[in-house]
Design a protein around this motif. Structure first.
Motif, PDB file in Angstrom:
ATOM      1  N   CYS A  24       2.098  -5.637  -3.018  1.00  0.00           N
ATOM      2  CA  CYS A  24       2.645  -5.307  -1.705  1.00  0.00           C
ATOM      3  C   CYS A  24       2.177  -6.361  -0.701  1.00  0.00           C
ATOM      4  O   CYS A  24       0.973  -6.514  -0.489  1.00  0.00           O
ATOM      5  CB  CYS A  24       2.167  -3.926  -1.263  1.00  0.00           C
ATOM      6  N   CYS A  27       0.080  -4.606   2.622  1.00  0.00           N
ATOM      7  CA  CYS A  27      -1.343  -4.240   2.543  1.00  0.00           C
ATOM      8  C   CYS A  27      -2.105  -5.158   1.593  1.00  0.00           C
ATOM      9  O   CYS A  27      -3.320  -5.032   1.459  1.00  0.00           O
ATOM     10  CB  CYS A  27      -1.496  -2.771   2.138  1.00  0.00           C
ATOM     11  N   CYS A  45       4.863   1.626  -1.933  1.00  0.00           N
ATOM     12  CA  CYS A  45       3.489   1.154  -2.134  1.00  0.00           C
ATOM     13  C   CYS A  45       2.550   2.358  -2.141  1.00  0.00           C
ATOM     14  O   CYS A  45       2.629   3.226  -1.281  1.00  0.00           O
ATOM     15  CB  CYS A  45       3.089   0.184  -1.025  1.00  0.00           C
ATOM     16  N   CYS A  48       0.037   1.666   1.319  1.00  0.00           N
ATOM     17  CA  CYS A  48       0.505   1.683   2.713  1.00  0.00           C
ATOM     18  C   CYS A  48       1.855   2.381   2.866  1.00  0.00           C
ATOM     19  O   CYS A  48       2.341   2.541   3.988  1.00  0.00           O
ATOM     20  CB  CYS A  48       0.573   0.269   3.281  1.00  0.00           C
ATOM     21  N   SER A  50       4.771   1.320   2.016  1.00  0.00           N
ATOM     22  CA  SER A  50       5.911   0.443   2.282  1.00  0.00           C
ATOM     23  C   SER A  50       7.039   0.704   1.292  1.00  0.00           C
ATOM     24  O   SER A  50       6.805   0.999   0.121  1.00  0.00           O
ATOM     25  CB  SER A  50       5.498  -1.030   2.207  1.00  0.00           C
TER      26      SER A  50
END
Ligand SMILES: [Zn+2]
Length: 239
Positions: A24, A27, A45, A48, A50
């Motif tokens: 990712c 992060c 993710c 985080c 995402s």
């Protein structure tokens, strides 16, 4: 769940999923795979949260076109997601302003994207991702995005896209949540965009560059960062 407990849970999950297959960029953690979303595998993710589109945006802004953020003094972010907000908010050289129409969201400004009340050219960068599919009058919204984007600046637009459609599908008579979910993918979407959204943005007097981060990175890079071909970025500049 308390914030501390939630954080501990994320840390434990992150540790369990640590690996080297995917990474990712937000992060900066690597995992064996991303977490499955309800409608697709390998999407989120673990650390985080995402999604594919957030990673595509950050790869563009942080690595592929760093000049975009380097030249920005004030950035307005509509409906900001935490993973991007964290990174963008930590950039000391820019004034980062968050906005959302939803009173439940913790943001600085409560703005309607179709009528912000901001001065012309108030921001030299604007991010408006996964907003326009909720807005009945998207021409008004695009016109407003164009108006508040300063000359020489940029506006990043993303929407859920149907790559297999030639033209955007909308039907104002479809209003029931279950019908909208079936036709437009989500209960509160008012249309299903095709890549011809670029024409709508051009009609709002934007010069539009379509950025395909998955193609730019190639199959290996796209898989490594968990990107989707349908996550095209419409990078708009006042024409
Ligand atoms: Zn992450």
């Amino acid at each position: 769940m308390s914030r501390l407990l939630a954080a501990a849970r994320v840390r434990a999950l992150t540790a369990r999923r640590r690996g080297s297959t995917v990474r990712c960029p937000l992060c900066e953690h690597a995992f064996d795979r991303f977490k499955d979303e309800w409608n697709r595998p390998n999407a989120l993710c673990w650390r985080c949260g995402s999604h594919e589109r957030h990673r595509a945006q950050w790869l563009l802004l942080d690595q592929h076109r760093p000049e975009l953020l380097e030249g920005t003094r004030a950035l307005l972010h509509f409906s900001p997601e935490w993973c991007l907000r964290d990174r963008l908010g930590s950039l000391s050289h820019l004034r980062y302003v968050t906005t959302d129409l939803d009173p439940a969201q913790d943001v600085e400004l409560r703005l309607d994207v179709t009528a912000t009340g901001l001065p012309d050219g108030a921001f030299d960068a604007v991010i408006c991702s996964h907003v326009l599919e909720h807005v009945p009058d998207d021409a008004a919204a695009m016109g407003e995005l164009r108006r508040v984007t300063a000359p020489g600046g940029w506006c990043l637009v993303m929407v859920p896209l149907a790559l297999d459609r030639a033209t955007t599908y909308e039907d104002a008579s479809i209003t029931a949540p279950e019908d909208r979910r079936r036709e437009f993918l989500q209960h509160d979407h008012v249309r299903l965009y095709a890549p011809d959204i670029a024409e709508r943005l051009r009609a709002a007097r934007f010069a539009v560059e379509v950025v395909d981060m998955a193609a730019e990175l190639g199959p290996g890079g796209a898989a490594r960062h968990g990107l989707l071909a349908s996550d095209l970025i419409f990078l708009c500049r006042p024409a």
